[in-house]
Design a protein around this motif. Structure first.
Motif, PDB file in Angstrom:
ATOM      1  N   ARG A  45      32.106  60.175  53.006  1.00  0.00           N
ATOM      2  CA  ARG A  45      31.753  60.040  51.599  1.00  0.00           C
ATOM      3  C   ARG A  45      31.642  58.549  51.309  1.00  0.00           C
ATOM      4  N   VAL A  46      30.546  58.171  50.644  1.00  0.00           N
ATOM      5  CA  VAL A  46      30.255  56.769  50.364  1.00  0.00           C
ATOM      6  C   VAL A  46      30.218  56.543  48.867  1.00  0.00           C
ATOM      7  N   ASN A  47      30.957  55.541  48.404  1.00  0.00           N
ATOM      8  CA  ASN A  47      30.852  55.084  47.027  1.00  0.00           C
ATOM      9  C   ASN A  47      29.625  54.185  46.974  1.00  0.00           C
ATOM     10  N   VAL A  48      28.602  54.625  46.250  1.00  0.00           N
ATOM     11  CA  VAL A  48      27.285  53.979  46.272  1.00  0.00           C
ATOM     12  C   VAL A  48      27.311  52.641  45.536  1.00  0.00           C
ATOM     13  N   LYS A  49      26.807  51.622  46.204  1.00  0.00           N
ATOM     14  CA  LYS A  49      26.624  50.298  45.605  1.00  0.00           C
ATOM     15  C   LYS A  49      25.148  50.031  45.334  1.00  0.00           C
ATOM     16  N   ALA A  50      24.242  50.678  46.103  1.00  0.00           N
ATOM     17  CA  ALA A  50      22.791  50.534  45.909  1.00  0.00           C
ATOM     18  C   ALA A  50      22.115  51.817  46.376  1.00  0.00           C
ATOM     19  N   SER A  51      21.110  52.225  45.607  1.00  0.00           N
ATOM     20  CA  SER A  51      20.346  53.423  45.945  1.00  0.00           C
ATOM     21  C   SER A  51      18.879  53.036  46.005  1.00  0.00           C
ATOM     22  N   GLY A  52      18.192  53.450  47.070  1.00  0.00           N
ATOM     23  CA  GLY A  52      16.784  53.122  47.208  1.00  0.00           C
ATOM     24  C   GLY A  52      15.923  53.936  46.247  1.00  0.00           C
ATOM     25  N   VAL A  53      14.927  53.276  45.660  1.00  0.00           N
ATOM     26  CA  VAL A  53      13.922  53.951  44.837  1.00  0.00           C
ATOM     27  C   VAL A  53      12.592  53.682  45.529  1.00  0.00           C
ATOM     28  N   ASN A  54      12.112  54.679  46.247  1.00  0.00           N
ATOM     29  CA  ASN A  54      10.926  54.536  47.084  1.00  0.00           C
ATOM     30  C   ASN A  54       9.714  55.194  46.433  1.00  0.00           C
ATOM     31  N   ALA A  81      20.941  55.354  50.525  1.00  0.00           N
ATOM     32  CA  ALA A  81      21.918  54.606  49.738  1.00  0.00           C
ATOM     33  C   ALA A  81      22.707  53.685  50.658  1.00  0.00           C
ATOM     34  N   ALA A  82      23.376  52.736  50.027  1.00  0.00           N
ATOM     35  CA  ALA A  82      24.290  51.832  50.730  1.00  0.00           C
ATOM     36  C   ALA A  82      25.567  51.742  49.910  1.00  0.00           C
ATOM     37  N   GLY A  83      26.685  51.594  50.593  1.00  0.00           N
ATOM     38  CA  GLY A  83      27.943  51.480  49.870  1.00  0.00           C
ATOM     39  C   GLY A  83      29.122  51.391  50.808  1.00  0.00           C
ATOM     40  N   VAL A  84      30.283  51.815  50.314  1.00  0.00           N
ATOM     41  CA  VAL A  84      31.541  51.688  51.037  1.00  0.00           C
ATOM     42  C   VAL A  84      32.134  53.084  51.251  1.00  0.00           C
ATOM     43  N   ILE A  85      32.532  53.366  52.480  1.00  0.00           N
ATOM     44  CA  ILE A  85      33.148  54.652  52.796  1.00  0.00           C
ATOM     45  C   ILE A  85      34.491  54.748  52.076  1.00  0.00           C
ATOM     46  N   ASP A  86      34.687  55.882  51.340  1.00  0.00           N
ATOM     47  CA  ASP A  86      35.990  56.086  50.705  1.00  0.00           C
ATOM     48  C   ASP A  86      36.688  57.360  51.183  1.00  0.00           C
ATOM     49  N   VAL A  97      37.600  54.393  56.306  1.00  0.00           N
ATOM     50  CA  VAL A  97      37.578  54.063  54.882  1.00  0.00           C
ATOM     51  C   VAL A  97      37.505  52.544  54.748  1.00  0.00           C
ATOM     52  N   GLY A  98      36.613  52.075  53.886  1.00  0.00           N
ATOM     53  CA  GLY A  98      36.429  50.645  53.668  1.00  0.00           C
ATOM     54  C   GLY A  98      35.230  50.057  54.397  1.00  0.00           C
ATOM     55  N   ASP A  99      34.672  50.786  55.381  1.00  0.00           N
ATOM     56  CA  ASP A  99      33.493  50.296  56.102  1.00  0.00           C
ATOM     57  C   ASP A  99      32.278  50.297  55.182  1.00  0.00           C
ATOM     58  N   GLU A 100      31.464  49.249  55.268  1.00  0.00           N
ATOM     59  CA  GLU A 100      30.217  49.170  54.517  1.00  0.00           C
ATOM     60  C   GLU A 100      29.103  49.775  55.369  1.00  0.00           C
ATOM     61  N   VAL A 101      28.350  50.721  54.780  1.00  0.00           N
ATOM     62  CA  VAL A 101      27.342  51.475  55.529  1.00  0.00           C
ATOM     63  C   VAL A 101      26.095  51.696  54.675  1.00  0.00           C
ATOM     64  N   PHE A 102      25.042  52.170  55.348  1.00  0.00           N
ATOM     65  CA  PHE A 102      23.853  52.654  54.654  1.00  0.00           C
ATOM     66  C   PHE A 102      23.327  53.837  55.430  1.00  0.00           C
ATOM     67  N   GLY A 103      22.466  54.636  54.779  1.00  0.00           N
ATOM     68  CA  GLY A 103      21.910  55.779  55.478  1.00  0.00           C
ATOM     69  C   GLY A 103      21.262  56.769  54.532  1.00  0.00           C
ATOM     70  N   ALA A 111      23.541  58.750  42.716  1.00  0.00           N
ATOM     71  CA  ALA A 111      24.870  59.240  42.362  1.00  0.00           C
ATOM     72  C   ALA A 111      25.905  58.175  42.656  1.00  0.00           C
ATOM     73  N   GLN A 112      27.056  58.325  42.049  1.00  0.00           N
ATOM     74  CA  GLN A 112      28.151  57.386  42.283  1.00  0.00           C
ATOM     75  C   GLN A 112      28.724  57.556  43.688  1.00  0.00           C
ATOM     76  N   ASP A 113      28.848  58.786  44.135  1.00  0.00           N
ATOM     77  CA  ASP A 113      29.400  59.085  45.455  1.00  0.00           C
ATOM     78  C   ASP A 113      28.497  60.087  46.153  1.00  0.00           C
ATOM     79  N   VAL A 114      28.233  59.851  47.444  1.00  0.00           N
ATOM     80  CA  VAL A 114      27.344  60.711  48.216  1.00  0.00           C
ATOM     81  C   VAL A 114      27.957  61.008  49.572  1.00  0.00           C
ATOM     82  N   LEU A 115      27.466  62.067  50.204  1.00  0.00           N
ATOM     83  CA  LEU A 115      27.858  62.370  51.578  1.00  0.00           C
ATOM     84  C   LEU A 115      26.779  61.872  52.518  1.00  0.00           C
ATOM     85  N   MET A 116      27.190  61.307  53.643  1.00  0.00           N
ATOM     86  CA  MET A 116      26.272  60.842  54.686  1.00  0.00           C
ATOM     87  C   MET A 116      26.698  61.443  56.009  1.00  0.00           C
TER      88      MET A 116
END
Length: 127
Positions: A45-54, A81-86, A97-103, A111-116
């Motif tokens: 689960r990632v707390n989203v910091k940026a979401s792509g708008v394509n 999206a890109a963000g931090v694993i929570d 938890v705490g790793d910065e990821v995108f996917g 969304a505020q939180d997403v599954l990857m």
């Protein structure tokens, strides 16, 4: 419950998702309270910091691809999206938890939180 992130100088909104209930322009997106997604054994689960708008997102939202990608409303749009694993599923290895990821986010990225299911670690040289 969570709400989507706002992209303005307004005070932060409660958390959740930006949802659409029909085809159309940006005005069809509404801030909607949603449950915090729980990771399956192989998801993070990632707390989203940026979401792509394509461009593809805009075509899907307008209904231009409805014959190829039929919609069942309501829908949380967005593909990446890109963000931090929570949180991590119990079978996840190589991420914590705490790793910065995108996917890619199969359930929508506006969304505020997403599954990857397959996150990618943020390259070290990026800020």
């Amino acid at each position: 419950m969570r709400y989507s992130r706002t992209w303005s100088t307004a005070p932060p909104a409660p958390k959740g998702s930006s949802v659409r209930h029909r085809f159309g322009g940006p005005d069809v997106l509404t801030l909607t309270e949603t449950d915090l997604p729980e990771p399956t054994p192989h998801d993070v689960r990632v707390n989203v910091k940026a979401s792509g708008v394509n461009p593809l997102d805009n075509k899907i939202r307008h209904g231009d691809l409805a014959s190829v990608l039929p919609a069942e409303f309501p829908i949380v749009p967005g593909l990446d999206a890109a963000g931090v694993i929570d949180a991590t599923g119990e079978a996840v290895t190589g991420f914590a938890v705490g790793d910065e990821v995108f996917g890619l986010t199969p359930g929508g990225s506006y969304a505020q939180d997403v599954l990857m299911p397959v996150p990618v670690a943020k390259p070290a040289p990026l800020p």
